[in-house]
Motif scaffolding. Structure first.
Motif, PDB file in Angstrom:
ATOM      1  N   PHE A 350      86.055  68.866  10.241  1.00 48.41           N
ATOM      2  CA  PHE A 350      86.463  68.383  11.566  1.00 48.41           C
ATOM      3  C   PHE A 350      85.942  69.319  12.662  1.00 48.41           C
ATOM      4  O   PHE A 350      85.456  68.854  13.705  1.00 48.41           O
ATOM      5  CB  PHE A 350      87.985  68.288  11.626  1.00 48.41           C
ATOM      6  N   VAL A 351      86.024  70.619  12.430  1.00 53.11           N
ATOM      7  CA  VAL A 351      85.541  71.577  13.428  1.00 53.11           C
ATOM      8  C   VAL A 351      84.043  71.426  13.636  1.00 53.11           C
ATOM      9  O   VAL A 351      83.549  71.373  14.773  1.00 53.11           O
ATOM     10  CB  VAL A 351      85.894  73.013  12.998  1.00 53.11           C
ATOM     11  N   VAL A 352      83.291  71.338  12.522  1.00 47.98           N
ATOM     12  CA  VAL A 352      81.833  71.287  12.610  1.00 47.98           C
ATOM     13  C   VAL A 352      81.345  69.958  13.188  1.00 47.98           C
ATOM     14  O   VAL A 352      80.354  69.926  13.931  1.00 47.98           O
ATOM     15  CB  VAL A 352      81.220  71.525  11.210  1.00 47.98           C
ATOM     16  N   SER A 353      82.032  68.868  12.857  1.00 44.18           N
ATOM     17  CA  SER A 353      81.537  67.549  13.252  1.00 44.18           C
ATOM     18  C   SER A 353      82.111  67.042  14.563  1.00 44.18           C
ATOM     19  O   SER A 353      81.567  66.091  15.139  1.00 44.18           O
ATOM     20  CB  SER A 353      81.836  66.529  12.149  1.00 44.18           C
ATOM     21  N   LEU A 359      82.574  71.177  22.159  1.00 42.72           N
ATOM     22  CA  LEU A 359      82.774  72.442  22.863  1.00 42.72           C
ATOM     23  C   LEU A 359      81.448  73.017  23.340  1.00 42.72           C
ATOM     24  O   LEU A 359      81.341  73.522  24.472  1.00 42.72           O
ATOM     25  CB  LEU A 359      83.496  73.433  21.954  1.00 42.72           C
ATOM     26  N   VAL A 360      80.432  72.951  22.491  1.00 41.51           N
ATOM     27  CA  VAL A 360      79.106  73.446  22.878  1.00 41.51           C
ATOM     28  C   VAL A 360      78.570  72.666  24.071  1.00 41.51           C
ATOM     29  O   VAL A 360      78.033  73.245  25.034  1.00 41.51           O
ATOM     30  CB  VAL A 360      78.136  73.358  21.683  1.00 41.51           C
ATOM     31  N   LEU A 361      78.709  71.338  24.030  1.00 42.05           N
ATOM     32  CA  LEU A 361      78.229  70.526  25.144  1.00 42.05           C
ATOM     33  C   LEU A 361      78.968  70.864  26.431  1.00 42.05           C
ATOM     34  O   LEU A 361      78.359  70.992  27.500  1.00 42.05           O
ATOM     35  CB  LEU A 361      78.401  69.039  24.815  1.00 42.05           C
ATOM     36  N   LEU A 362      80.291  71.025  26.326  1.00 41.84           N
ATOM     37  CA  LEU A 362      81.071  71.338  27.522  1.00 41.84           C
ATOM     38  C   LEU A 362      80.686  72.700  28.091  1.00 41.84           C
ATOM     39  O   LEU A 362      80.441  72.832  29.307  1.00 41.84           O
ATOM     40  CB  LEU A 362      82.565  71.305  27.184  1.00 41.84           C
ATOM     41  N   LEU A 363      80.620  73.726  27.247  1.00 42.47           N
ATOM     42  CA  LEU A 363      80.271  75.063  27.733  1.00 42.47           C
ATOM     43  C   LEU A 363      78.853  75.102  28.292  1.00 42.47           C
ATOM     44  O   LEU A 363      78.574  75.830  29.251  1.00 42.47           O
ATOM     45  CB  LEU A 363      80.434  76.088  26.614  1.00 42.47           C
TER      46      LEU A 363
END
Length: 615
Positions: A350-353, A359-363
Motif C-alpha cells: 500500500f505504501v509503495v503503490s 506523496l512524491v507528486l505532492l512534494l
C-alpha cells in the motif's frame, strides 16, 4: 398447415396464402407499434455499427490501400489495393525498429507483469480471504486504490524520483541527493514493468479473491482428514478449482498491457524505448497512415486472441463446479508467527503503490529544486505564483487559464460522453433482455463490447482515419470537440452497456405489464417505469465511463489539439515542455477527481469493489 386443393381456382390458391401473409404482417406491425423494442435495437445496431465497427474497418483498410501522398512513389491511385505497408512494416529495413523490436518489448513486459501480478496478487488474495490477517477489511479496500488511479500517475512519480539528466531537463530527487540513477533504472523496461504490475495487482486480488471466497473450506478439511498435506491440497484441490480465475486474470491483464500507452510514453520515449502502442503513436505523428494501420491491426489481433482464449477458458470452466451456497464454510487459517510479517507485506505494498507515489507528486509541486528538502526550497509558486520563469506557464497552475480551460473541457466533454453512454447503455441492456429477436440482442452485446478489445491508441487512430476527412453528410471532425465526444462514447460503451444489461437482467416484466394494462404506451412505459426503476443503474452507467474518461490518456493524446486539451493531455504537454512541477500538480488533480468519482459511484450504487474480500 392447411393444404389447398389443386381443383380450386388459381385466384383462390394464390390469394389465400397472400391474405394469410398480409394478416401476419399486419399483426406483426401492430405488435411492433405496441412494443418497438426490436426497432429500437435495429436503430442502435446501425448507430454502433457506424461509430464502432466502421472506424475500425476503415483503419484496417488503410493498411492495404494506397494513402494520399504515396501515389507517385507506389505508382497507383489513392485507394488502390497494395501490400506495400504490410511489407514495409513487417519485412523492410525499418521493420525491426518499427515493429519487431517494439513487439518483443511489449510481449516481454506483458509476461513479466502477469507473473508479478500472479505472485503478489495471488498471495494477498489468499491472505485477505482465507487467513486471520489483521486489518483485513481496511486492507481489502486500501489495496485496490491503485486500480482507481491512472497508471501513468505512478510513472510521473517514478520520473520525479529517478530522472537523470542524460536526456536533459531538471534532475530527479536521487540525483540532487548525490546518487546518479542509471538509465536502465530511470527509464525503459524495468520501471514500466514494475509500475504496470503495481497498477494491475489489485485486478488479481479482486478476481482471485472472489474465486477463493466462493470455495467451500470443507473441501480442504476433507483432504486433510484423508491425510493430504498443505502442498498437496494447494496443488491438487485449490489450484485446479482456481485455474479458470487465474487464467482469466492473466489473459485480461495481458490484453490490457498490450495497448497500454501512458506509462510507456512517460518512461520509454525519452530513451527511445518503444512498445507497440508508442510505435503506433510515432507512426501517426509522422503521418505514416498505412504503417500505423498495420501496427494497430497487430495490437488488435493480439488483444482479440487473448480475450478470445479467455472466453474459451471461461466456457470450459463452467463444466466444473463445486457444490456450495449458504451452507459453505470459509474457515480462516491461522498465520501464527507469520501474521505480522504478512501484515507488513500488505502494508508495504500500500505504501509503495499509493502513499509514496502521491506523496512524491505532492512534494515535487512544492520544491523549486527537486529533491532539495531545505526549508528555503519549499514554495507554493507552482500552485499560486505569478510571473514564473517558465515557457510553458507564466503563472501557477491554479492561476493559469489553461488549467481551467482543460478542467472545463474534461468535465463537459467527458460528462457529455458519459451521460450519452449511460443512456445508450441502458437502452442496449433493455433491447438485449426484452427483444424477442435473440440474434439482435447477441449482436448488440458483441458490438458494444468490441471497443474493449481495441486498445485506446488504436481506437483513436481508427477515428482519426475515418473522420479526418469529410464523410458523406459529416464534415471533417479532426480538432473538434465533437470528435472527442463521439470517440469517447464509443470507447466507453463496454462499461455502460454492461451496467445496463446487468440492471435489466434483474428487472422482471411485471411493472411494464401492469403499466400496459393501465393503458400506457411503450414510450410511456420506458420513460415513466423502466428508467425511474433503473435510475441507480443509469447513474452507474454514467459514472463508470466518467471515471474512465477522466483517467483516459491514449484516446485524447491522438485526437485532442491544444484548443481541446483535457487535464491528461495538458499534463503531458507540461511534461514535454520540461515543467514537471506543474505537470505533477495537474496529475494530482486528476487523481483527486478519479478517487472522488469512484467513491461517489460506490455510494450512489451501494456497491464496493472490495465487497466481501475482507469479511
Amino acid at each position: 398447415m392447411t393444404s389447398l386443393s389443386p381443383a380450386l381456382p388459381l385466384w383462390r390458391r394464390v390469394g389465400y396464402p397472400l391474405r394469410q401473409h398480409w394478416h401476419r404482417l399486419r399483426y406483426q406491425g401492430q405488435q411492433l407499434r405496441q412494443n418497438p423494442t426490436s426497432l429500437l435495437g435495429l436503430g442502435l445496431l446501425l448507430l454502433f455499427g457506424y461509430f464502432i465497427a466502421v472506424p475500425v474497418v476503415s483503419l484496417l483498410l488503410d493498411g492495404v490501400q494506397v494513402q494520399f501522398g504515396d501515389e507517385r512513389r507506389l505508382g497507383a491511385d489513392t485507394g488502390a489495393w497494395t501490400w506495400h505497408y504490410l511489407e514495409r512494416t513487417l519485412f523492410s529495413a525499418v521493420a525491426q525498429s518499427q515493429f519487431w523490436t517494439p513487439l518483443g518489448h511489449t510481449l516481454r513486459i506483458a509476461l513479466w507483469v502477469v507473473l508479478l501480478c500472479l505472485l503478489v496478487g495471488g498471495l494477498l488474495a489468499w491472505l485477505l480471504t482465507r487467513s486471520d490477517l489483521p486489518a483485513r477489511r481496511w486492507l481489502a479496500t486500501a489495496l485496490i486504490v491503485p486500480y482507481m488511479l491512472p497508471a501513468w500517475t505512478f510513472a510521473m512519480a517514478w520520473l520525479a524520483l529517478f530522472r537523470n539528466r542524460s536526456i536533459g531537463g531538471q534532475p530527479g530527487w536521487l540525483e540532487t541527493l548525490g546518487v546518479q540513477p542509471p538509465d536502465w533504472l530511470a527509464y525503459g523496461e524495468l520501471p514500466i514493468t514494475l509500475i504496470l504490475a503495481l497498477n494491475y495487482i489489485p485486478f488479481v486480488i479482486l478476481l482471485l479473491g472472489n474465486a477463493l471466497r466462493r470455495l467451500d473450506a470443507q473441501l480442504e478439511d476433507s483432504a486433510r482428514i484423508l491425510g493430504a498435506g498443505g502442498l498437496t491440497i494447494a496443488l491438487r484441490i485449490l489450484l485446479p478449482l482456481l485455474l479458470p480465475a487465474l487464467l482469466s486474470a492473466c489473459l485480461l491483464i495481458f490484453a490490457k498491457v498490450l495497448g497500454e500507452f501512458g506509462v510507456s510514453y512517460v518512461l520509454g520515449l525519452p530513451v527511445n524505448y518503444n512498445v507497440l502502442s508508442t510505435s503506433l503513436f510515432r507512426s501517426i505523428a509522422l503521418r505514416q497512415t498505412g504503417s500505423a494501420a498495420v501496427l494497430a491491426g497487430a495490437i488488435m489481433l493480439l488483444g482479440l486472441l487473448s480475450l478470445g482464449l479467455d472466453a474459451l477458458l471461461l466456457r470450459e470452466a463452467r463444466k466444473f463446479i463445486t457444490v456450495g451456497g449458504k451452507g459453505s464454510l470459509h474457515r480462516r487459517h491461522p498465520l501464527g508467527r507469520w501474521r505480522w510479517p504478512a501484515l507488513g507485506l500488505a502494508g508495504l505494498l500500500f505504501v509503495v503503490s499509493v502513499l509514496l507515489p502521491l506523496l512524491v507528486l505532492l512534494l515535487s509541486t512544492l520544491m523549486r529544486v527537486p529533491g532539495d528538502f531545505s526549508l528555503a526550497n519549499f514554495t507554493l509558486d507552482f500552485w499560486l505564483g505569478r510571473d514564473l520563469p517558465f515557457v510553458a506557464e507564466r503563472h501557477g497552475v491554479l492561476l493559469s487559464p489553461n488549467l481551467w480551460r482543460a478542467a472545463w473541457n474534461t468535465l463537459w466533454i467527458v460528462g457529455t460522453a458519459a451521460i450519452a453512454a449511460g443512456l445508450l447503455g441502458l437502452l442496449t441492456g433493455y433491447v438485449v433482455v426484452r427483444s424477442p429477436w435473440r440474434p439482435l440482442g447477441l449482436l448488440l452485446r458483441q458490438l458494444t463490447f468490441f471497443p474493449y478489445l481495441v486498445p485506446g491508441v488504436a481506437f483513436a487512430a481508427a477515428y482519426l482515419s475515418l473522420f479526418a476527412e469529410p464523410r458523406g453528410p459529416l464534415p471533417a471532425l479532426y480538432g473538434t470537440v465533437t470528435l472527442l465526444i463521439l470517440a469517447l462514447i464509443a470507447d466507453e460503451m463496454p462499461y455502460a452497456s454492461r451496467a445496463g444489461l446487468s440492471a435489466m437482467l434483474q428487472l422482471g416484466k411485471d411493472p411494464e405489464e401492469a403499466a400496459q394494462m393501465a393503458g400506457a404506451g411503450w414510450w410511456q412505459r420506458l420513460i415513466r417505469v423502466v428508467i425511474p426503476i433503473q435510475k441507480g443503474a443509469l447513474v452507474s452507467g454514467m459514472l463508470l465511463p466518467f471515471i474512465s474518461g477522466i483517467n483516459g490518456l491514449s484516446l485524447f493524446v491522438i485526437l485532442a489539439v491544444p484548443s481541446t486539451d483535457v487535464l491528461t493531455t495538458y499534463a503531458l504537454r507540461l511534461l514535454d515542455y520540461n515543467y514537471p512541477q506543474a505537470a505533477n500538480a495537474v496529475v494530482l488533480l486528476v487523481c483527486l477527481m478519479a478517487l472522488v468519482g469512484t467513491l461517489l459511484t460506490q455510494r450512489l450504487t451501494h456497491t464496493n469493489l472490495a465487497e466481501g474480500l475482507g469479511h
